[in-house]
Enzyme design. Structure first.
Site, PDB file in Angstrom:
ATOM      1  N   GLU A   1      42.357  39.240  41.297  1.00 59.62           N
ATOM      2  CA  GLU A   1      42.928  38.952  42.606  1.00 59.62           C
ATOM      3  C   GLU A   1      44.240  38.187  42.472  1.00 59.62           C
ATOM      4  O   GLU A   1      44.459  37.475  41.478  1.00 59.62           O
ATOM      5  CB  GLU A   1      41.957  38.105  43.445  1.00 59.62           C
ATOM      6  CG  GLU A   1      40.705  38.827  43.873  1.00 59.62           C
ATOM      7  CD  GLU A   1      39.803  37.957  44.723  1.00 59.62           C
ATOM      8  OE1 GLU A   1      38.935  38.512  45.414  1.00 59.62           O
ATOM      9  OE2 GLU A   1      39.959  36.722  44.693  1.00 59.62           O
TER      10      GLU A   1
ATOM     11  N   HIS B   1      37.890  25.130  38.447  1.00 57.91           N
ATOM     12  CA  HIS B   1      37.425  26.024  39.520  1.00 57.91           C
ATOM     13  C   HIS B   1      36.039  25.654  40.016  1.00 57.91           C
ATOM     14  O   HIS B   1      35.394  26.452  40.693  1.00 57.91           O
ATOM     15  CB  HIS B   1      37.454  27.489  39.080  1.00 57.91           C
ATOM     16  CG  HIS B   1      38.755  27.896  38.474  1.00 57.91           C
ATOM     17  ND1 HIS B   1      39.933  27.924  39.182  1.00 57.91           N
ATOM     18  CD2 HIS B   1      39.072  28.283  37.209  1.00 57.91           C
ATOM     19  CE1 HIS B   1      40.919  28.314  38.377  1.00 57.91           C
ATOM     20  NE2 HIS B   1      40.417  28.525  37.184  1.00 57.91           N
TER      21      HIS B   1
ATOM     22  N   ARG C   1      22.277  31.931  48.787  1.00 56.26           N
ATOM     23  CA  ARG C   1      21.325  30.860  48.515  1.00 56.26           C
ATOM     24  C   ARG C   1      21.757  29.629  49.312  1.00 56.26           C
ATOM     25  O   ARG C   1      22.810  29.627  49.940  1.00 56.26           O
ATOM     26  CB  ARG C   1      21.321  30.513  47.022  1.00 56.26           C
ATOM     27  CG  ARG C   1      22.664  29.964  46.537  1.00 56.26           C
ATOM     28  CD  ARG C   1      22.655  29.665  45.045  1.00 56.26           C
ATOM     29  NE  ARG C   1      23.879  29.028  44.598  1.00 56.26           N
ATOM     30  CZ  ARG C   1      24.976  29.682  44.261  1.00 56.26           C
ATOM     31  NH1 ARG C   1      25.003  31.002  44.324  1.00 56.26           N
ATOM     32  NH2 ARG C   1      26.048  29.028  43.850  1.00 56.26           N
TER      33      ARG C   1
END
Length: 544
Positions: A73, A108, A164
């Protein structure tokens, strides 16, 4: 759903992905398709590093998720990371429970999470919330989930959905006053959602930090070892989620997160101050943690101003990750006093077993024949070594500190949960500290800061250090997954020599200086312990 420009298909040939990268443009992001938590994610600044970063991302993805598929991306330069909590029941009812800002990240991975996102308008909140709900509805989702977006300017783009209940859910629970685990159980039993979108409250503000066993000053290198003492601060609006206690070990086999510390308040400033106070009152000894780093983030003016994006840590790196500062004189004095009091306790205990308790050699006052009574205490604080002289003076001492000699008196009171409370007077100032034993030294917690001191025996040879004499040592236990040199190779300073995988993250062993590889102790696939010699690098000028 708006998507960041990129390639999200199934083809994984390296040449094809390189061509797609050229089409998308640099900088770009390689991400593990099956992943999350920053594992298998690499920033590629230019075409020259694409191949090596692709290979690294695939290795991490395979190790973490059993699947090395990646997507590519465009890398946004100053984005905010905002995620929306969604919930669906089996009747098709879906809601969003507002959003969380998770922009402050390292490697990240999220470091600070807060809800609601600062500066979020009602219109923007509704747009992102509705987009998240429709995405979950489109796939027939049931239960708790999080739809993650990256936002820059007026635009926001879909990144991924975590199927989740996430680590960050306590901040959402705080501002909505809902128990999301209870919601999950009710949905699993077939009940409808307890609230509709219009009836979900949004009250106050909550901030959460992830307390990790890691060394921020060594590129957040995970730490392993035994947590000898674990105490968390508390207070109004503070919640601690943890699975460890004193005596537990941090191993290489699991993520090194120790706890989530969450603070809630009527506004963002109150929640932040409560969280800072809880962090300052938390004491963890045995391994290095990011506690002080978290406090510096929360205390930074840019955080107070809600000037947030994923480059926050790097932009303020000099303030958030300062070079180690030697302990101040009063802390050195307290450490010296603690060491002397411990020594006196040991001498008193030994005196009980002497056959002649009235002998001058059995005294605990430091008596010496024909000279002043004193002891030298040599403390190592990081890279700095200080020798402090403590003179016996009746019921106390005089301690020679770098700034001058000060009178010192104190008592050590054992604590039921371990360690001792040091109550002291140093140079006329009343001070207190928590004291904990450490291998070959002690830990001192003073005014919200924890210091580790090694007591140096001057008769003992000094350690050679992790790279002394050309030996490069393993920074932590792990597995050798790559060796890029051979015996006889001449390398430049900074060159990657070996890759060690630990906690499913890759750690590069780099040459600290130019030289020649004279020995390699392990092969790819070998497991290594912390501190073992990996390679030997002999100094040699690299040919021009």
């Amino acid at each position: 759903m708006p998507l960041v420009p990129g390639y999200h298909g199934d083809r994984q040939e390296a040449d094809f992905l390189a061509a797609e990268a050229a089409r998308i443009g640099f900088p770009l992001l390689i991400k593990a398709s099956a992943g999350g938590g920053g594992k298998g994610m690499k920033i590629v600044r230019d075409a020259g590093e694409f191949d090596s970063q692709l290979a690294s991302a695939k290795r991490e993805a395979l190790a973490s998720f059993g699947d090395d598929h990646v997507l590519i991306e465009r890398y946004l330069t100053k984005p905010r990371h905002i995620e929306v909590q969604v919930f669906f029941d089996t009747q098709g009812n879906g809601v969003y429970l507002y959003e969380r800002d998770c922009s402050i990240q390292r490697r990240h991975q999220k470091v600070v999470e807060e809800a609601p996102a600062p500066g979020m308008s009602a219109e923007r909140r509704a747009a992102m919330g509705n987009a998240a709900v429709e995405a979950a509805r489109a796939v027939g989702y049931v239960g708790a989930g999080t739809v993650e977006f990256i936002a820059e300017g007026d635009d926001f783009f879909f990144m991924e959905m975590n199927t989740r209940l996430q680590v960050e859910h306590p901040v959402t629970e705080a501002i909505t006053q809902q128990d999301l685990v209870e919601w999950q159980i009710r949905v699993a039993e077939g009940h409808p959602l307890p609230l509709t979108q219009a009836t979900i409250p949004l009250i106050g503000h909550a901030v959460e930090v992830r307390l990790y066993a890691e060394d921020p000053l060594k590129e957040f290198l995970p730490q392993v070892g035994r947590l000898s003492n674990v105490r968390f601060g508390d207070g109004d609006g503070v919640r601690i989620d943890t699975g460890v206690r004193s005596g537990d070990s941090i191993s290489i086999y699991y993520d090194p997160m120790i706890a989530k510390i969450i603070a809630y308040g009527p506004d963002r400033a109150t929640a932040t101050q409560r969280l800072i106070a809880a962090l300052n009152a938390s004491v963890l000894t045995g391994v290095t943690t990011n506690r002080a780093f978290l406090t510096r983030i929360l205390s930074h003016p840019a955080f107070a101003a809600a000037d947030l994006d994923t480059g926050f840590i790097e932009r303020y790196r000099d303030v958030l990750l300062p070079a180690p500062v030697p302990a101040p004189d009063k802390v050195l004095g307290l450490a010296t006093l603690a060491a002397m009091l411990r020594s006196s306790e040991e001498a008193t205990a030994a005196r009980r077993h002497t056959q002649d308790p009235f002998s001058p050699w059995a005294l605990t006052t430091g008596w010496r024949l024909n000279r002043d009574a004193w002891n030298d205490i040599t403390l190592q604080d990081g890279e700095q070594v200080q020798t402090l002289r403590a003179h016996y003076r009746g019921a106390g001492f005089e301690i020679d500190l770098p700034s001058g000699t000060v009178p010192a008196r104190g008592t050590l009171t054992p604590l039921p949960e371990g360690g001792a409370q040091l109550t002291a007077t140093l140079g006329g100032e009343s001070l207190s500290a928590l004291v904990f034993d450490a291998p070959e030294g002690l830990w001192l917690h003073v005014e919200g800061t924890t210091y580790r001191f090694t007591l140096i025996d001057p008769r003992r040879a000094a350690d050679t250090g992790p790279a002394q004499g050309g030996r490069l040592r393993a920074p932590m236990p792990g597995k050798i997954i790559g060796i890029s040199v051979a015996v006889g190779d001449v390398v430049e300073a900074g060159a990657v020599l070996m890759l060690v995988e630990a906690m499913k993250m890759e750690h590069a062993i780099r040459a600290p200086k130019a030289g020649k590889i004279s020995a390699i102790a392990f092969a790819v696939g070998d497991l290594v312990d912390d501190g073992v010699d990996l390679l030997t690098l002999e100094a040699e000028e690299v040919p021009a």
